[in-house]
Design a protein around this motif. Structure first.
Motif, PDB file in Angstrom:
ATOM      1  N   THR A 159       0.820  -1.220   0.000  1.00 24.80           N
ATOM      2  CA  THR A 159       0.000   0.000   0.000  1.00 24.80           C
ATOM      3  C   THR A 159       0.850   1.265   0.000  1.00 24.80           C
ATOM      4  OG1 THR A 159      -1.708  -1.200   1.216  1.00 24.80           O
ATOM      5  CG2 THR A 159      -1.853   1.219   1.174  1.00 24.80           C
ATOM      6  N   GLN A 160       1.814   1.343   0.901  1.00 22.27           N
ATOM      7  CA  GLN A 160       2.634   2.541   0.981  1.00 22.27           C
ATOM      8  C   GLN A 160       3.392   2.796  -0.323  1.00 22.27           C
ATOM      9  OE1 GLN A 160       2.635   4.801   3.382  1.00 22.27           O
ATOM     10  NE2 GLN A 160       1.066   3.595   4.455  1.00 22.27           N
ATOM     11  N   LEU A 161       3.939   1.713  -0.916  1.00 25.00           N
ATOM     12  CA  LEU A 161       4.656   1.858  -2.185  1.00 25.00           C
ATOM     13  C   LEU A 161       3.687   2.237  -3.300  1.00 25.00           C
ATOM     14  CD1 LEU A 161       7.259   1.647  -3.812  1.00 25.00           C
ATOM     15  CD2 LEU A 161       6.838  -0.812  -4.067  1.00 25.00           C
ATOM     16  N   LEU A 162       2.480   1.700  -3.242  1.00 21.51           N
ATOM     17  CA  LEU A 162       1.488   2.025  -4.270  1.00 21.51           C
ATOM     18  C   LEU A 162       1.118   3.512  -4.217  1.00 21.51           C
ATOM     19  CD1 LEU A 162      -0.360   0.973  -6.502  1.00 21.51           C
ATOM     20  CD2 LEU A 162      -2.073   0.467  -4.729  1.00 21.51           C
ATOM     21  N   ILE A 163       1.045   4.050  -3.023  1.00 23.10           N
ATOM     22  CA  ILE A 163       0.752   5.488  -2.883  1.00 23.10           C
ATOM     23  C   ILE A 163       1.870   6.321  -3.503  1.00 23.10           C
ATOM     24  CG2 ILE A 163       0.462   7.363  -1.220  1.00 23.10           C
ATOM     25  CD1 ILE A 163      -0.883   5.325   0.635  1.00 23.10           C
ATOM     26  N   SER A 164       3.142   5.912  -3.239  1.00 20.21           N
ATOM     27  CA  SER A 164       4.284   6.650  -3.801  1.00 20.21           C
ATOM     28  C   SER A 164       4.292   6.571  -5.323  1.00 20.21           C
ATOM     29  CB  SER A 164       5.598   6.088  -3.240  1.00 20.21           C
ATOM     30  OG  SER A 164       5.649   6.210  -1.842  1.00 20.21           O
ATOM     31  N   ILE A 165       3.983   5.386  -5.832  1.00 13.87           N
ATOM     32  CA  ILE A 165       3.961   5.221  -7.286  1.00 13.87           C
ATOM     33  C   ILE A 165       2.844   6.066  -7.904  1.00 13.87           C
ATOM     34  CG2 ILE A 165       3.520   3.568  -9.149  1.00 13.87           C
ATOM     35  CD1 ILE A 165       4.922   1.450  -7.480  1.00 13.87           C
ATOM     36  N   GLY A 166       1.672   6.080  -7.231  1.00 16.95           N
ATOM     37  CA  GLY A 166       0.569   6.885  -7.738  1.00 16.95           C
ATOM     38  C   GLY A 166       0.895   8.354  -7.766  1.00 16.95           C
ATOM     39  N   GLN A 167       1.552   8.845  -6.705  1.00 20.46           N
ATOM     40  CA  GLN A 167       1.931  10.257  -6.666  1.00 20.46           C
ATOM     41  C   GLN A 167       2.966  10.596  -7.745  1.00 20.46           C
ATOM     42  OE1 GLN A 167       3.266  10.708  -2.644  1.00 20.46           O
ATOM     43  NE2 GLN A 167       1.196  10.971  -1.808  1.00 20.46           N
ATOM     44  N   SER A 168       3.935   9.691  -7.963  1.00 21.38           N
ATOM     45  CA  SER A 168       4.981   9.968  -8.956  1.00 21.38           C
ATOM     46  C   SER A 168       4.435   9.907 -10.376  1.00 21.38           C
ATOM     47  CB  SER A 168       6.140   8.984  -8.787  1.00 21.38           C
ATOM     48  OG  SER A 168       5.723   7.662  -9.093  1.00 21.38           O
ATOM     49  N   ALA A 180       1.279  10.743 -11.208  1.00 24.84           N
ATOM     50  CA  ALA A 180       0.070  11.571 -11.322  1.00 24.84           C
ATOM     51  C   ALA A 180       0.115  12.478 -12.547  1.00 24.84           C
ATOM     52  CB  ALA A 180      -0.097  12.398 -10.048  1.00 24.84           C
ATOM     53  N   ASN A 181       1.301  12.987 -12.899  1.00 23.80           N
ATOM     54  CA  ASN A 181       1.411  13.924 -14.012  1.00 23.80           C
ATOM     55  C   ASN A 181       1.954  13.289 -15.291  1.00 23.80           C
ATOM     56  OD1 ASN A 181       0.541  16.089 -12.366  1.00 23.80           O
ATOM     57  ND2 ASN A 181       2.628  16.349 -11.572  1.00 23.80           N
ATOM     58  N   VAL A 182       2.122  11.958 -15.287  1.00 18.20           N
ATOM     59  CA  VAL A 182       2.675  11.278 -16.473  1.00 18.20           C
ATOM     60  C   VAL A 182       1.538  10.926 -17.421  1.00 18.20           C
ATOM     61  CG1 VAL A 182       3.956   9.272 -17.299  1.00 18.20           C
ATOM     62  CG2 VAL A 182       4.589  10.358 -15.126  1.00 18.20           C
ATOM     63  N   PRO A 183       1.569  11.406 -18.659  1.00 21.24           N
ATOM     64  CA  PRO A 183       0.445  11.167 -19.581  1.00 21.24           C
ATOM     65  C   PRO A 183       0.538   9.848 -20.338  1.00 21.24           C
ATOM     66  CG  PRO A 183       2.015  12.642 -20.600  1.00 21.24           C
ATOM     67  CD  PRO A 183       2.564  12.329 -19.236  1.00 21.24           C
ATOM     68  N   THR A 201      16.570  14.101 -14.846  1.00 25.83           N
ATOM     69  CA  THR A 201      15.934  15.142 -14.032  1.00 25.83           C
ATOM     70  C   THR A 201      14.911  15.941 -14.851  1.00 25.83           C
ATOM     71  OG1 THR A 201      17.967  15.349 -12.728  1.00 25.83           O
ATOM     72  CG2 THR A 201      16.377  17.147 -12.570  1.00 25.83           C
ATOM     73  N   ALA A 202      15.295  16.273 -16.075  1.00 20.53           N
ATOM     74  CA  ALA A 202      14.385  17.044 -16.916  1.00 20.53           C
ATOM     75  C   ALA A 202      13.140  16.246 -17.270  1.00 20.53           C
ATOM     76  CB  ALA A 202      15.114  17.467 -18.193  1.00 20.53           C
ATOM     77  N   ALA A 203      13.296  14.924 -17.486  1.00 28.22           N
ATOM     78  CA  ALA A 203      12.149  14.086 -17.835  1.00 28.22           C
ATOM     79  C   ALA A 203      11.154  14.015 -16.692  1.00 28.22           C
ATOM     80  CB  ALA A 203      12.619  12.690 -18.224  1.00 28.22           C
ATOM     81  N   VAL A 204      11.646  13.927 -15.439  1.00 33.42           N
ATOM     82  CA  VAL A 204      10.754  13.869 -14.282  1.00 33.42           C
ATOM     83  C   VAL A 204      10.038  15.206 -14.090  1.00 33.42           C
ATOM     84  CG1 VAL A 204      10.672  13.613 -11.767  1.00 33.42           C
ATOM     85  CG2 VAL A 204      12.093  12.067 -13.139  1.00 33.42           C
ATOM     86  N   GLN A 205      10.784  16.303 -14.212  1.00 36.34           N
ATOM     87  CA  GLN A 205      10.176  17.621 -14.007  1.00 36.34           C
ATOM     88  C   GLN A 205       9.174  17.960 -15.110  1.00 36.34           C
ATOM     89  OE1 GLN A 205      13.475  20.322 -13.725  1.00 36.34           O
ATOM     90  NE2 GLN A 205      13.970  19.758 -11.608  1.00 36.34           N
ATOM     91  N   ALA A 206       9.411  17.422 -16.310  1.00 35.29           N
ATOM     92  CA  ALA A 206       8.483  17.689 -17.410  1.00 35.29           C
ATOM     93  C   ALA A 206       7.270  16.781 -17.369  1.00 35.29           C
ATOM     94  CB  ALA A 206       9.205  17.535 -18.748  1.00 35.29           C
ATOM     95  N   GLY A 207       7.251  15.818 -16.463  1.00 37.12           N
ATOM     96  CA  GLY A 207       6.120  14.915 -16.353  1.00 37.12           C
ATOM     97  C   GLY A 207       6.096  13.823 -17.406  1.00 37.12           C
ATOM     98  N   ILE A 208       7.225  13.569 -18.060  1.00 37.85           N
ATOM     99  CA  ILE A 208       7.281  12.521 -19.079  1.00 37.85           C
ATOM    100  C   ILE A 208       7.395  11.146 -18.441  1.00 37.85           C
ATOM    101  CG2 ILE A 208       8.618  11.632 -21.040  1.00 37.85           C
ATOM    102  CD1 ILE A 208       9.383  14.494 -21.686  1.00 37.85           C
TER     103      ILE A 208
END
Length: 500
Positions: free
Chosen positions: A317-326, A328-331, A373-380
């Motif tokens: 559950t805890q890992l699933l929450i972290s994955i969901g948050q990370s 959230a902005n990935v299309p 770093t740029a890929a994470v910040q851009a939400g890719i």
């Protein structure tokens, strides 16, 4: 057909010197490196000819020409062989044989009217000095690597293996551009079937040229369609000598800094010579670590894709929450995200390998950090997937064999696709296919997964883990060597008092 063959094997000599010169110029298309000099003495004509870039011109002047021109005797084939202070002299009379030896650095002496020509090997060998291996770096143990010189490589092996049973069997490869190869084995140890099989494959090879030992390996291996290498290619003379001492067959090729070792197993590609030079328990740990790394490299990213796409219940559950948050902005879906990052890693690796050393290291480090770093910040992509991709890439680099490491990296892509389409069932299907494929593979006719399949308990201490040397009195029996025993195990286990 028969007449043409008979004509090709007819002797070339005797022949007029001028006619011989014209024949050679026609064969080499008036090449500027063909040196043909005619000398006259007391009505006799003598021709000395060679390829100028292939031979040692100083040695020709000081040894061959000086002796011939100062001789007071009549020139004959026998007088030349007796007076010239070189032990490589031989007679020949066939045009094809002459042309082959001319290309290989021979100098020829022909006396007009004689039925044979005299040749001397005076090859001018250009070679680099001995250096460390580039593709197989080691921390403990010998550092010297093979070079492109066949003579140097033979000398290194003879220096390491001072045995009268060591055989260097000469085989010529390539019809249009012949190259010399050597089949290497210990006569008293190597299995005759393996030696005969490798010899037959080399002799039956019908190609214009063999560029390198790694190219030759693709010609003579059991299956050319699989992604897995079936023969081991090494730059390390100590690894080659170790394998040959165990009863395997080696092949080295002129102008190639690598040696081919066969037969081999799937597990051999995860063994390093360093395992022999350190304590058995440390060596065993590193060997097991490489097997675990292989599994991680192939399975970690596909398991992430399958779990995030289809099987959320497998994630805590805890890992699933972290994955969901990370995420959230990935299309993009996880399969596309994973394939994109894997491709990016391969691009950085290939760019780092092709650029100059200092620039390549900079591109690998800076490119990975900046782009990630740029890929994470851009939400890719998500930062958790970047961690998994990085671990998988690091795990793939632990394989001592560059060829096997490349195969493992390529396998990740179809596994990710199967995981993204079918989930866990896709991964199971992929693993099952790999196991069936490996079970069907052979190396020089020997099972690729031996000693797991067919199962041989006595050989397990030589592949999965490494036991102390006193428990390894026998060679790898799955390859059926002539001499099965390396040393007397009972005497090795005896503990004698120092005062005895």
């Amino acid at each position: 057909m028969k007449k043409a063959k008979r004509k090709a094997t007819n002797p070339l000599f005797p022949i007029k010197v001028e006619k011989l010169k014209q024949t050679l110029e026609d064969q080499f298309e008036n090449s500027t490196d063909l040196s043909f000099t005619i000398f006259e003495n007391a009505g006799q004509k003598l021709a000395v000819f060679y390829l100028s870039y292939q031979v040692n011109s100083e040695r020709i002047e000081n040894t061959l020409l000086k002796t011939l021109l100062e001789s007071q005797k009549e020139w004959t084939v026998e007088s030349v062989l007796n007076e010239v202070p070189l032990n490589t002299g031989q007679k020949m009379d066939k045009l094809e044989e002459l042309l082959t030896n001319l290309i290989n650095g021979h100098v020829f002496v022909y006396i007009e009217g004689e039925k044979q020509v005299v040749s001397y090997l005076m090859l001018n060998i250009e070679q680099r000095s001995l250096t460390k291996a580039e593709t197989e770096s080691v921390v403990i143990g010998p550092q010297v690597a093979f070079t492109e010189s066949l003579v140097t490589n033979l000398n290194i092996l003879r220096w390491r293996m001072r045995s009268k049973d060591l055989v260097f069997e000469k085989i010529m490869l390539g019809k249009r551009t012949p190259k010399e190869a050597r089949l290497i084995y210990l006569k008293s140890v190597a299995n005759e079937t393996d030696v005969n099989t490798m010899r037959q494959r080399l002799q039956d090879l019908e190609v214009d040229e063999v560029e390198d030992a790694n190219v030759l390996m693709q010609y003579v291996e059991d299956s050319s369609l699989t992604i897995f290498p079936q023969f081991y290619s090494t730059e390390l003379p100590d690894r080659a000598s170790y394998a040959i001492n165990k009863g395997r067959v080696g092949v080295i090729v002129e102008n190639s800094p690598a040696a081919i070792l066969a037969p081999t197993t799937f597990f051999s590609f995860f063994e390093s010579t360093e395992d022999l030079y350190m304590r058995w328990n440390a060596g065993s740990f590193l060997r097991v670590l490489r097997f675990i790394s292989m599994f991680i490299s192939v399975m970690l990213t596909p398991m992430y894709v399958a779990a995030v796409t289809f099987h959320y219940e497998l994630i805590p559950t805890q890992l699933l929450i972290s994955i969901g948050q990370s995420r959230a902005n990935v299309p993009f879906p996880p399969i596309f995200e994973a394939l994109l990052l894997e491709l990016l890693i391969e691009l950085l690796r290939e760019a780092g390998a092709r650029l100059p050393t200092k620039v390549g290291q900079t591109i690998g480090i800076v490119g990975g950090v900046v782009v990630g770093t740029a890929a994470v910040q851009a939400g890719i992509t998500s930062n958790i997937l970047i961690i998994f991709i990085t671990i998988s890439a690091l795990a793939s680099f632990t394989a001592p064999s560059y060829l096997m490491g490349t195969s493992i990296r390529v396998l990740r892509f179809p596994m990710i696709i199967l995981a993204g389409i079918l989930g866990i069932m896709g991964i199971v299907f992929g693993i099952s296919f790999l196991i069936i494929h490996l079970l069907r593979l052979t190396s020089l006719g020997r099972p690729y997964l031996t000693p797991i399949y067919p199962f041989r308990m006595v050989d397990l201490n030589k592949v999965l883990i490494r036991f102390p040397q006193q428990f390894q009195g026998k060679r790898f029996l799955s390859f059926r060597p002539k001499d099965r025993v390396r040393f007397n195990k009972k005497k090795a286990n005896e503990k004698k008092d120092i005062d005895e």
